[in-house]
Design a protein around this motif. Structure first.
Motif, PDB file in Angstrom:
ATOM      1  N   ASN A 180       0.884  -1.064  -0.082  1.00  0.00           N
ATOM      2  CA  ASN A 180       0.067  -0.133  -0.134  1.00  0.00           C
ATOM      3  C   ASN A 180       0.696   1.413  -0.026  1.00  0.00           C
ATOM      4  O   ASN A 180       0.496   2.205   0.652  1.00  0.00           O
ATOM      5  CB  ASN A 180      -0.990  -0.135   1.204  1.00  0.00           C
ATOM      6  CG  ASN A 180      -1.769  -1.081   1.071  1.00  0.00           C
ATOM      7  OD1 ASN A 180      -2.405  -1.454   0.259  1.00  0.00           O
ATOM      8  ND2 ASN A 180      -1.974  -1.798   2.410  1.00  0.00           N
ATOM      9  N   TRP A 181       2.013   1.160  -0.781  1.00  0.00           N
ATOM     10  CA  TRP A 181       2.840   2.481  -0.692  1.00  0.00           C
ATOM     11  C   TRP A 181       2.179   3.358  -1.774  1.00  0.00           C
ATOM     12  O   TRP A 181       1.686   3.193  -2.757  1.00  0.00           O
ATOM     13  CB  TRP A 181       4.119   2.126  -1.363  1.00  0.00           C
ATOM     14  CG  TRP A 181       5.122   1.299  -0.198  1.00  0.00           C
ATOM     15  CD1 TRP A 181       4.805   0.984   1.048  1.00  0.00           C
ATOM     16  CD2 TRP A 181       6.488   1.161  -0.492  1.00  0.00           C
ATOM     17  NE1 TRP A 181       5.905   0.694   1.631  1.00  0.00           N
ATOM     18  CE2 TRP A 181       6.978   0.797   0.894  1.00  0.00           C
ATOM     19  CE3 TRP A 181       7.405   1.305  -1.493  1.00  0.00           C
ATOM     20  CZ2 TRP A 181       8.570   0.315   1.238  1.00  0.00           C
ATOM     21  CZ3 TRP A 181       8.733   1.116  -1.331  1.00  0.00           C
ATOM     22  CH2 TRP A 181       9.324   0.546   0.175  1.00  0.00           C
ATOM     23  N   SER A 182       2.522   4.650  -1.363  1.00  0.00           N
ATOM     24  CA  SER A 182       2.025   5.788  -2.154  1.00  0.00           C
ATOM     25  C   SER A 182       3.184   6.053  -3.284  1.00  0.00           C
ATOM     26  O   SER A 182       4.148   5.291  -3.154  1.00  0.00           O
ATOM     27  CB  SER A 182       1.878   7.154  -1.459  1.00  0.00           C
ATOM     28  OG  SER A 182       3.332   7.479  -0.854  1.00  0.00           O
ATOM     29  N   ILE A 183       2.942   7.057  -4.351  1.00  0.00           N
ATOM     30  CA  ILE A 183       3.852   7.160  -5.212  1.00  0.00           C
ATOM     31  C   ILE A 183       5.099   7.839  -4.734  1.00  0.00           C
ATOM     32  O   ILE A 183       6.326   7.515  -5.131  1.00  0.00           O
ATOM     33  CB  ILE A 183       3.188   7.949  -6.163  1.00  0.00           C
ATOM     34  CG1 ILE A 183       2.205   7.558  -7.051  1.00  0.00           C
ATOM     35  CG2 ILE A 183       4.251   8.699  -7.288  1.00  0.00           C
ATOM     36  CD1 ILE A 183       2.733   6.366  -7.879  1.00  0.00           C
ATOM     37  N   THR A 184       5.096   8.655  -3.807  1.00  0.00           N
ATOM     38  CA  THR A 184       6.037   9.335  -2.941  1.00  0.00           C
ATOM     39  C   THR A 184       7.022   8.107  -2.233  1.00  0.00           C
ATOM     40  O   THR A 184       8.083   8.210  -2.536  1.00  0.00           O
ATOM     41  CB  THR A 184       5.423  10.317  -1.750  1.00  0.00           C
ATOM     42  OG1 THR A 184       4.577  11.200  -2.297  1.00  0.00           O
ATOM     43  CG2 THR A 184       6.553  10.844  -1.146  1.00  0.00           C
ATOM     44  N   GLN A 185       6.246   7.086  -1.667  1.00  0.00           N
ATOM     45  CA  GLN A 185       7.130   6.190  -1.116  1.00  0.00           C
ATOM     46  C   GLN A 185       7.889   5.306  -2.167  1.00  0.00           C
ATOM     47  O   GLN A 185       9.137   4.911  -1.885  1.00  0.00           O
ATOM     48  CB  GLN A 185       6.257   5.273  -0.237  1.00  0.00           C
ATOM     49  CG  GLN A 185       5.620   6.056   1.029  1.00  0.00           C
ATOM     50  CD  GLN A 185       5.022   4.903   1.913  1.00  0.00           C
ATOM     51  OE1 GLN A 185       3.975   4.480   1.456  1.00  0.00           O
ATOM     52  NE2 GLN A 185       5.190   4.387   3.039  1.00  0.00           N
ATOM     53  N   ILE A 186       7.227   5.063  -3.116  1.00  0.00           N
ATOM     54  CA  ILE A 186       7.819   4.256  -4.211  1.00  0.00           C
ATOM     55  C   ILE A 186       9.058   5.126  -4.845  1.00  0.00           C
ATOM     56  O   ILE A 186       9.938   4.612  -5.357  1.00  0.00           O
ATOM     57  CB  ILE A 186       6.902   3.886  -5.333  1.00  0.00           C
ATOM     58  CG1 ILE A 186       5.815   2.989  -4.502  1.00  0.00           C
ATOM     59  CG2 ILE A 186       7.342   3.465  -6.840  1.00  0.00           C
ATOM     60  CD1 ILE A 186       4.605   2.513  -5.818  1.00  0.00           C
ATOM     61  N   GLY A 187       8.866   6.544  -4.982  1.00  0.00           N
ATOM     62  CA  GLY A 187       9.668   7.387  -5.611  1.00  0.00           C
ATOM     63  C   GLY A 187      11.156   7.470  -4.609  1.00  0.00           C
ATOM     64  O   GLY A 187      12.158   7.487  -4.954  1.00  0.00           O
TER      65      GLY A 187
END
Length: 464
Positions: A287-294
């Protein structure tokens, strides 16, 4: 000159020519970083496709089709290029395809109806960008003496990862904003008035990738010397096809070359699939956000640059085969760690809660090592391939290298797509999270099979 004991002509182009060639990796890497892995792929799965599992399935089909197109055509065009001589015209043609396809990804809006249009653009982007790399890689043996190829390849890959890092920071820091807060990872509003609610910052990764490649590939065209023209295109087609057929007929008797193509076919596809589905997996399972994936992507690019640079020096000292072997072992361990990690489990052991930060930490650690080993193995593989053929057949070799990789680059994503669809069926009644996790298990098998074939591969440097 034989494929294993021939001597590549000792020559060196100007420093400006070498830097021009290296900048190709800097120009191309944002495609892998922004589109294939950390921004557009997870955006597509989480916001464009109906759900994460179906998004993973559709992404696998799109990238698989692009790989299939390359697999069917790269050896033929590579052989023709060897017969005709120059590689830059081929790079230019496929660069245009890649640039236009990436730029058009801007129109992939959330919850759009005609998803096949986005999938077609992704396939064309893979086709154009990867094909341009085939011909750029073929220029490498003519730039420096053989004993310096490992360091050159590693340095170029390291520079590429830095390019991916800079582009990722640009997107996350100034363009891609959270739909909830409307702010980027740096806490500022997106530049150019990009709308967070319609995910314009994530979609802008496509045009940025196209523009980035267009600008930074120019030094290669201006300063890196190309091969002289050998014959007219008509004659080159005839001679190129004849040489390709002779190569294919004799390939099973060339044990080292054949084993390398088979081994690299497997481990490179596993790595590409790990890159392609890593962000999608993190978004759907953790459930990671795009920010965490970034942030995960920033870490992987930093370690990737370091790994490619260090791997290039290890290649020069111990030979590319040693670097490839160590890298496969590291990547296999990381893949197992990723598969065994969910919001409530780590190494298949229940954490008793979904609030633990341990899965996030484990995933970041895996990402760091995946970046380092991935950078090293890709750089060393280029050098190990050059060891298998005489210089006058190197474009054909990189065409077969692309074929061998793309032969499973479409099978790998298709396998992930099929496995995900299989475990998502009513037969198993699994959650979307578990279906995604089981869907990426073919990646680990590909790494293991690639490692099994590697002992039969020979290298010029570091082996008696």
């Amino acid at each position: 000159m034989s494929a294993t004991d021939g001597v590549i002509e000792e020559k060196r182009v100007s420093r400006r020519g070498i830097w021009g060639w290296m900048l190709f990796d800097w120009a191309q890497q944002p495609f892998h970083t922004l589109i294939i892995t950390f921004v557009f792929a997870p955006y597509f799965a989480s916001a464009v496709a109906p759900n994460a599992a179906q998004g993973q399935e559709m992404w696998g089909l799109a990238t698989g089709v692009g790989g299939l197109l390359i697999a069917l055509s790269s050896p033929v065009l590579g052989a023709i290029a060897d017969a005709s001589g120059p590689r830059k015209p081929w790079i230019a043609v496929f660069a245009v395809i890649g640039i236009l396809a990436n730029t058009a990804l801007w129109f992939a809006v959330p919850d759009m109806q005609h998803l096949w249009l986005v999938m077609a653009l992704v396939s064309l982007a893979v086709f154009g960008m990867e094909f341009a790399a085939v011909f750029n890689n073929a220029m490498m043996p003519g730039l420096v003496p053989r004993e310096e190829l490992g360091r050159l390849s590693g340095s170029a890959w390291g520079l590429g990862y830095l390019g991916g890092l800079v582009s990722l920071i640009l997107v996350l820091g100034f363009m891609s904003a959270s739909p909830e807060s409307g702010l980027t990872i740096l806490g500022v509003e997106p530049i150019f008035g990009l709308d967070a609610a319609s995910r314009e910052g994530d979609r802008a990764a496509g045009p940025l990738t196209g523009l980035w490649f267009l600008v930074f590939v120019i030094p290669m065209f201006l300063f890196t010397p190309d091969q002289p023209r050998r014959e007219a295109v008509a004659g080159a087609v005839r001679d190129g096809l004849r040489q390709l057929m002779n190569t294919l007929k004799s390939l099973p008797t060339q044990r080292s070359y054949f084993s390398f193509l088979a081994s690299s076919m497997l481990y490179r596809d596993a790595l590409n699939a790990l890159y392609a589905f890593g962000g999608i997996y993190a978004a759907g399972v953790l459930n990671w956000s795009i920010t965490q994936i970034g942030l995960f992507g920033i870490l992987a690019n930093v370690t990737g640059a370091a790994g490619a640079w260090i791997g290039g020096r290890m290649d020069q000292k111990f030979g590319p085969k040693f670097v490839v072997t160590i890298s496969i072992l590291v990547l296999s361990a990381c893949c197992l760690l990723v598969i065994s990690t969910t919001r409530s489990e780590l190494l298949f052991v229940s954490l008793g809660s979904t609030d633990s930060s341990a899965p996030d930490i484990a995933f970041f650690i895996a990402g760091g090592f995946i970046g380092a080993a991935g950078g090293a193995i890709q750089a060393a593989s280029r050098t190990l391939l050059v060891d298998q053929v005489p210089q006058e057949r190197v474009t054909e070799a990189f065409g077969l290298y692309a074929l061998s990789g793309k032969a499973t680059t479409f099978i790998g994503p298709f396998a992930v797509a099929a496995a995900t669809a299989f475990f998502s069926s009513r037969l198993f009644d699994l959650s979307v999270e578990d279906a995604q996790r089981l869907g990426v298990t073919p990646i680990l098998l590909l790494f293991v099979l690639g490692l099994v074939l590697l002992p039969m591969v020979q290298q010029r440097v570091g082996e008696g």
